[in-house]
Design a protein around this motif. Structure first.
Motif, mmCIF file in Angstrom:
data_model
loop_
_atom_site.group_PDB
_atom_site.id
_atom_site.type_symbol
_atom_site.label_atom_id
_atom_site.label_comp_id
_atom_site.label_asym_id
_atom_site.label_seq_id
_atom_site.Cartn_x
_atom_site.Cartn_y
_atom_site.Cartn_z
ATOM 1 N N VAL A 177 33.404 0.927 -9.265
ATOM 2 C CA VAL A 177 33.263 0.832 -10.734
ATOM 3 C C VAL A 177 32.481 -0.452 -11.010
ATOM 4 N N THR A 178 31.346 -0.348 -11.674
ATOM 5 C CA THR A 178 30.548 -1.567 -11.861
ATOM 6 C C THR A 178 29.956 -1.693 -13.264
ATOM 7 N N ILE A 179 29.809 -2.896 -13.683
ATOM 8 C CA ILE A 179 28.960 -3.389 -14.779
ATOM 9 C C ILE A 179 28.954 -2.504 -16.028
ATOM 10 N N CYS A 237 28.526 6.468 -12.973
ATOM 11 C CA CYS A 237 27.451 6.007 -12.081
ATOM 12 C C CYS A 237 26.114 5.843 -12.775
ATOM 13 N N ASN A 238 25.988 6.274 -14.046
ATOM 14 C CA ASN A 238 24.719 6.166 -14.765
ATOM 15 C C ASN A 238 23.614 6.826 -13.951
ATOM 16 N N ASN A 239 22.488 6.119 -13.679
ATOM 17 C CA ASN A 239 21.369 6.752 -12.969
ATOM 18 C C ASN A 239 21.522 6.670 -11.445
ATOM 19 N N ALA A 240 22.693 6.287 -10.984
ATOM 20 C CA ALA A 240 23.050 6.303 -9.555
ATOM 21 C C ALA A 240 22.319 5.245 -8.733
ATOM 22 N N ARG A 241 21.710 4.263 -9.377
ATOM 23 C CA ARG A 241 20.938 3.271 -8.606
ATOM 24 C C ARG A 241 21.846 2.525 -7.620
ATOM 25 N N GLU A 242 23.097 2.250 -8.030
ATOM 26 C CA GLU A 242 24.003 1.539 -7.126
ATOM 27 C C GLU A 242 24.540 2.494 -6.057
ATOM 28 N N LEU A 243 24.844 3.706 -6.475
ATOM 29 C CA LEU A 243 25.385 4.693 -5.538
ATOM 30 C C LEU A 243 24.384 4.994 -4.417
ATOM 31 N N PHE A 255 30.016 10.257 -10.552
ATOM 32 C CA PHE A 255 30.536 10.981 -11.713
ATOM 33 C C PHE A 255 30.091 10.261 -12.983
ATOM 34 N N ASP A 256 29.597 11.018 -13.940
ATOM 35 C CA ASP A 256 29.201 10.434 -15.228
ATOM 36 C C ASP A 256 29.136 11.587 -16.235
ATOM 37 N N PHE A 257 29.392 11.264 -17.523
ATOM 38 C CA PHE A 257 29.330 12.343 -18.521
ATOM 39 C C PHE A 257 27.933 12.550 -19.085
ATOM 40 N N ALA A 258 26.994 11.670 -18.773
ATOM 41 C CA ALA A 258 25.651 11.749 -19.380
ATOM 42 C C ALA A 258 24.681 12.463 -18.444
ATOM 43 N N THR A 286 30.665 15.010 -15.716
ATOM 44 C CA THR A 286 32.041 15.206 -16.196
ATOM 45 C C THR A 286 32.519 13.961 -16.933
ATOM 46 N N ASP A 287 33.403 14.181 -17.909
ATOM 47 C CA ASP A 287 34.163 13.053 -18.431
ATOM 48 C C ASP A 287 35.010 12.540 -17.264
ATOM 49 N N ILE A 288 35.095 11.259 -17.126
ATOM 50 C CA ILE A 288 35.760 10.667 -15.958
ATOM 51 C C ILE A 288 37.215 11.101 -15.864
ATOM 52 N N ASN A 289 37.842 11.362 -17.010
ATOM 53 C CA ASN A 289 39.253 11.757 -16.979
ATOM 54 C C ASN A 289 39.436 13.248 -16.709
#
Ligand SMILES: C[S@@+](CC[C@H](N)C(=O)[O-])C[C@H]1O[C@@H](n2cnc3c(N)ncnc32)[C@H](O)[C@@H]1O
Length: 267
Positions: free
Chosen positions: A131-133, A67-73, A87-90, A113-116
């Motif tokens: 899942v996007t971009i 999701c990165n910085n969650a702007r889309e979420l 969910f994102d590992f960063a 978390t790592d996505i897996n």
């Protein structure tokens, strides 16, 4: 030296965390903070907003993978989802997501978390996984990625994918040659290493940690989706840019630049 999948994921995580500070200095960050302070703010383009509304967001539990910085979420929450989980590992980007959520008083759960390796507490909890971009290229194992999506969805739940078209892997990111001239094979199988950093907002290079990008063909994505147990409900390729290839739009010999792919969890 070839890297293991775990080494690729670890390198990419470090590279994404490193990029977060660069994004924070960009005007787009200030614009996001201001935007999400307004009620109902959304960064989704027409294609994504319309398709998600057609699937239905009201009352739905929505997850975003990477999701990165969650702007889309956060936009999806503002468009009516009952709950949103990213969910994102960063962790550095998730912290930015928490700031954006706080700016608008938007309720969102952001999980590092790592996505897996999404914890089993999330199994079977979601109606929709988004899942996007710019996500698949970071995944050394698409089968594992879709298995995770299967695991966290309820029976009948959907995965909504809105991605850069993989044909763009053939073209160097910063090249502005028109008509576009390919630099790489569409069928490249070894990971592409970059040391330029991941500040795709400013498109500026910095002395960066290495990161690794995988070339997954359109057929790889579709077959990984299907073999993991999704039935395809929608698939469309578009001529519009959703990432960093504005210069490739409106060409007489138009490349596909993006696509939507929707799968329904069977059973
Ligand atoms: C290009 S960004 C997604 C951007 C987002 N769709 C947007 O438009 O704002 C890709 C994200 O994937 C995350 N990522 C890549 N590989 C991952 C993995 N194995 N587990 C969790 N997150 C991952 C990165 O941290 C990054 O935030």
């Amino acid at each position: 030296m070839s890297l293991t999948k775990d080494q690729i994921v670890a390198a990419n995580r470090a590279s994404w965390n490193e990029a977060a500070a660069h994004h924070r200095e960009h005007d787009q960050w200030t614009a996001l903070l201001k935007g999400f302070a307004q009620p109902g703010h959304s960064v989704l383009d027409e294609t994504m907003a319309a398709r998600l509304q057609a699937i239905g967001l009201e009352g739905r539990a929505v997850a975003q993978l990477c999701c990165n910085n969650a702007r889309e979420l956060l936009s999806i929450k503002n468009l009516g989802a009952a709950s949103v989980t990213g969910f994102d590992f960063a962790e550095e980007f998730l912290d930015q997501g928490r700031e954006l959520a706080a700016a608008g008083g938007i309720e969102a759960e952001l999980v590092q978390t790592d996505i897996n390796k999404i914890p089993s507490d999330y199994d079977g909890r979601f109606d929709l996984a988004v899942v996007t971009i710019g996500v698949f290229g970071w995944q050394p194992d698409l089968a594992a990625f879709f298995a995770t999506a299967q695991r966290i969805l309820k029976p009948g739940g959907r995965i909504f994918i809105y991605e850069d078209h993989p044909i763009l892997n053939m073209y160097e990111d910063r090249e502005e040659r028109l008509p576009p001239v390919p630099d790489e094979s569409y069928f490249r199988s070894d990971p592409y290493r970059s040391d330029d950093g991941l500040d795709y907002w400013a498109k500026e290079d910095y002395d960066a940690k290495p990161c690794f990008w995988m070339f997954h063909k359109m057929s790889d994505v579709i077959m990984a989706l299907v073999t993991s147990g999704f039935a395809i409900e929608d698939f469309e390729e578009f001529p519009h840019n959703i990432g960093t290839r504005e210069q490739f739009e409106n060409q007489p010999q138009q490349l596909p630049l993006s696509y939507v792919l929707v799968g329904r969890k069977e059973g």
